[in-house]
Design an enzyme around this catalytic site. Structure first.
Site, PDB file in Angstrom:
ATOM      1  N   GLY A 120      -3.063 -29.785  -6.875  1.00 52.54           N
ATOM      2  CA  GLY A 120      -2.806 -29.103  -5.603  1.00 52.54           C
ATOM      3  C   GLY A 120      -2.861 -27.597  -5.766  1.00 52.54           C
ATOM      4  O   GLY A 120      -3.205 -27.079  -6.837  1.00 52.54           O
ATOM      5  N   PHE A 121      -2.489 -26.915  -4.705  1.00 54.66           N
ATOM      6  CA  PHE A 121      -2.560 -25.457  -4.680  1.00 54.66           C
ATOM      7  C   PHE A 121      -1.651 -24.835  -5.753  1.00 54.66           C
ATOM      8  O   PHE A 121      -2.132 -24.215  -6.719  1.00 54.66           O
ATOM      9  CB  PHE A 121      -2.209 -24.993  -3.256  1.00 54.66           C
ATOM     10  CG  PHE A 121      -1.705 -23.602  -3.147  1.00 54.66           C
ATOM     11  CD1 PHE A 121      -2.403 -22.536  -3.695  1.00 54.66           C
ATOM     12  CD2 PHE A 121      -0.504 -23.333  -2.480  1.00 54.66           C
ATOM     13  CE1 PHE A 121      -1.930 -21.236  -3.595  1.00 54.66           C
ATOM     14  CE2 PHE A 121      -0.027 -22.043  -2.366  1.00 54.66           C
ATOM     15  CZ  PHE A 121      -0.737 -20.991  -2.938  1.00 54.66           C
ATOM     16  N   LEU A 155       5.707 -44.480 -14.212  1.00 53.53           N
ATOM     17  CA  LEU A 155       4.774 -43.834 -15.144  1.00 53.53           C
ATOM     18  C   LEU A 155       5.459 -43.749 -16.504  1.00 53.53           C
ATOM     19  O   LEU A 155       6.561 -43.197 -16.603  1.00 53.53           O
ATOM     20  CB  LEU A 155       4.430 -42.430 -14.627  1.00 53.53           C
ATOM     21  CG  LEU A 155       3.556 -41.562 -15.537  1.00 53.53           C
ATOM     22  CD1 LEU A 155       2.139 -42.138 -15.629  1.00 53.53           C
ATOM     23  CD2 LEU A 155       3.488 -40.131 -14.997  1.00 53.53           C
ATOM     24  N   TYR A 156       4.805 -44.306 -17.511  1.00 56.25           N
ATOM     25  CA  TYR A 156       5.376 -44.274 -18.864  1.00 56.25           C
ATOM     26  C   TYR A 156       4.507 -43.421 -19.764  1.00 56.25           C
ATOM     27  O   TYR A 156       3.412 -43.832 -20.139  1.00 56.25           O
ATOM     28  CB  TYR A 156       5.544 -45.708 -19.410  1.00 56.25           C
ATOM     29  CG  TYR A 156       6.706 -46.405 -18.744  1.00 56.25           C
ATOM     30  CD1 TYR A 156       6.565 -46.981 -17.484  1.00 56.25           C
ATOM     31  CD2 TYR A 156       7.968 -46.426 -19.344  1.00 56.25           C
ATOM     32  CE1 TYR A 156       7.654 -47.571 -16.840  1.00 56.25           C
ATOM     33  CE2 TYR A 156       9.052 -47.014 -18.710  1.00 56.25           C
ATOM     34  CZ  TYR A 156       8.890 -47.576 -17.463  1.00 56.25           C
ATOM     35  OH  TYR A 156       9.963 -48.149 -16.824  1.00 56.25           O
ATOM     36  N   THR A 174       7.118 -40.470  -1.528  1.00 53.80           N
ATOM     37  CA  THR A 174       6.755 -39.548  -2.607  1.00 53.80           C
ATOM     38  C   THR A 174       7.979 -38.760  -3.056  1.00 53.80           C
ATOM     39  O   THR A 174       8.227 -38.596  -4.249  1.00 53.80           O
ATOM     40  CB  THR A 174       5.616 -38.612  -2.157  1.00 53.80           C
ATOM     41  OG1 THR A 174       4.463 -39.417  -1.935  1.00 53.80           O
ATOM     42  CG2 THR A 174       5.298 -37.562  -3.197  1.00 53.80           C
ATOM     43  N   TYR A 203       9.485 -34.851   5.649  1.00 53.83           N
ATOM     44  CA  TYR A 203       9.391 -33.857   4.573  1.00 53.83           C
ATOM     45  C   TYR A 203      10.765 -33.294   4.256  1.00 53.83           C
ATOM     46  O   TYR A 203      11.220 -33.334   3.105  1.00 53.83           O
ATOM     47  CB  TYR A 203       8.442 -32.750   5.023  1.00 53.83           C
ATOM     48  CG  TYR A 203       8.161 -31.690   3.975  1.00 53.83           C
ATOM     49  CD1 TYR A 203       7.342 -31.961   2.883  1.00 53.83           C
ATOM     50  CD2 TYR A 203       8.698 -30.406   4.097  1.00 53.83           C
ATOM     51  CE1 TYR A 203       7.064 -30.972   1.937  1.00 53.83           C
ATOM     52  CE2 TYR A 203       8.429 -29.424   3.157  1.00 53.83           C
ATOM     53  CZ  TYR A 203       7.611 -29.706   2.079  1.00 53.83           C
ATOM     54  OH  TYR A 203       7.335 -28.723   1.151  1.00 53.83           O
TER      55      TYR A 203
END
Ligand code: NAD
Ligand code: UDP
Ligand code: UDP
Length: 330
Positions: free
Chosen positions: A11-12, A62-63, A91, A144
């Site tokens: 991303g930015f 995630l590992y 997210t 958000y």
């Protein structure tokens, strides 16, 4: 050399952070699902043997083995985070749980990219970290704002409950090269409109304020925050306290680009905060940090980036003076 995971690294802000951490000699793992990120943001890093990219959605476990985690994954522009509000909440919430679980297992330090949106439409001005905010939990920005607020709750809970080395920063409006031209945020919208000599669309009467921080200053603040002692989880505001109205911003961008664009006015989106300005005393005290790049210098660099990415000529004339608006940039 540290092994560092940057989520949202395509991303930015993430791409600038990856670049900076690589330049300091670290071993980078960049994770992104390309929801709003782009391959072109990190293409120039691909040849570096210490840069590794993994296409992955952090709402799934995630590992990996790492020493530090910068958790930036999350769409940041209102049009993007409102496109799939449930995924936005996931997210921030499921993604944070997974990254905190990873930090807990590996003993890694973990920094959360929180936001000034946790203050909502603030009644306290400028915003200090101990202000609790004024957020509509069922409005269009809630996915958000409340997602990020819940993420802060998760981070502080893992800190107290599991002694995870967490760092929370509340980022105020940040801008710079590699913002997506269709991203919908005000700086990129106005610059693209001005460079194309299209009208600049102001929401409301333009009297609402924001405070804009150049991305390099922000990245410096993120790294300093990660390096603070374990017993300091934050939150810390990171932003530039120079407050401008959206109308002033539009005029400044027209001036700097030498554009012939006019201003138009559209309805103000629901729950659009009236004003925003960080109190950065805590960042000064704990991180010895304050932004260095002026709004004009930052806008010049950003305009130059958009000129190149829109393939426009790099020398433009100021429509009033007839002189180059900011010199040759290419
Ligand atoms: P961005 O949209 O350019 O970057 C976000 C990145 O996260 C993208 O590359 C996107 O593809 C990725 N992503 C989104 N969901 C993901 C998922 N589930 N799994 C993996 N990757 C995912 O936005 P940005 O401006 O670079 O913002 C970065 C972070 O900083 C965000 O967390 C944002 O909330 C926070 N922040 C930004 C600002 C700002 O003004 N730019 C202000 C406050 C907070
Ligand atoms: N997790 C992960 N990577 C790891 C360790 C954990 O993605 O290296 C995820 C895992 O899916 C888990 C979540 O993080 O559900 C929270 O982990 P934690 O240890 O806090 O809780 P538990 O496993 O007890 O639910
Ligand atoms: N805005 C605007 N024109 C645009 C985009 C945004 O007037 O083309 C306004 C928007 O309504 C808000 C401010 O500019 O008042 C900043 O918007 P942005 O989406 O960049 O950030 P945020 O509202 O999340 O701070």
């Amino acid at each position: 050399m540290k092994r560092i995971l940057v989520t949202g690294g395509a991303g930015f802000i993430g791409s600038h952070l990856c670049e900076r951490l690589l330049s300091e000699g670290h071993d980078l793992l960049c994770v992104d699902n390309f929801f709003t990120g782009q391959k072109s943001n990190i293409a120039h890093l691909a040849g570096n043997p210490y840069f590794e990219f993994l296409r992955h959605d952090i709402t799934f476990p995630l590992y990996v083995e790492v020493d530090e985690i910068y958790n930036l994954a999350c769409p940041a522009s209102p049009i993007h985070y409102q496109y799939n509000p449930v995924q936005t909440v996931k997210t921030s919430v499921h993604g944070s749980i997974n990254m905190l679980g990873l930090a807990k297992r590996t003993g890694a330090g973990i920094l959360q990219a929180s936001t000034s949106e946790v203050y909502g439409d603030p009644e306290v001005h400028p915003q200090v970290e101990d202000y609790w905010g004024n957020v509509n939990p069922i409005g269009p920005r809630a996915c958000y704002d409340e997602g990020k607020r819940c993420a802060e709750t998760l981070f502080i809970s893992y800190y107290y409950q599991s002694r995870v080395r967490v760092k929370i920063v509340r980022i105020f409006n940040t801008y710079g090269p590699r913002m997506h031209p269709d991203d919908g945020r005000v700086v990129s919208n106005f610059i693209v409109q001005a460079l194309l000599n299209n009208d600049l669309a102001i929401h409301g009467d333009g009297s609402q304020t924001r405070s804009f921080c150049y991305v390099d200053d922000l990245v410096e603040g993120l790294i300093r925050m990660m390096d603070t002692p374990k017993d300091f989880p934050g939150p810390v505001n990171l932003g530039n306290p120079v407050e401008v109205t959206i109308l002033e911003m539009a005029r400044k961008i027209i001036d700097l680009t030498g554009s012939s664009s006019k201003l138009t006015f559209k309805a103000l989106p629901r729950d659009d905060p009236r004003r925003r300005k960080p109190d950065i005393n805590l960042a000064g005290e704990k991180l010895n940090w304050s932004p260095k790049i002026t709004l004009e210098d930052g806008l010049r660099k950003t305009i130059s980036f958009f000129e190149k990415s829109l393939r426009l000529p790099t020398t433009r004339l100021n429509k009033r003076s007839g002189k180059p608006a900011f010199g040759k940039t290419g």
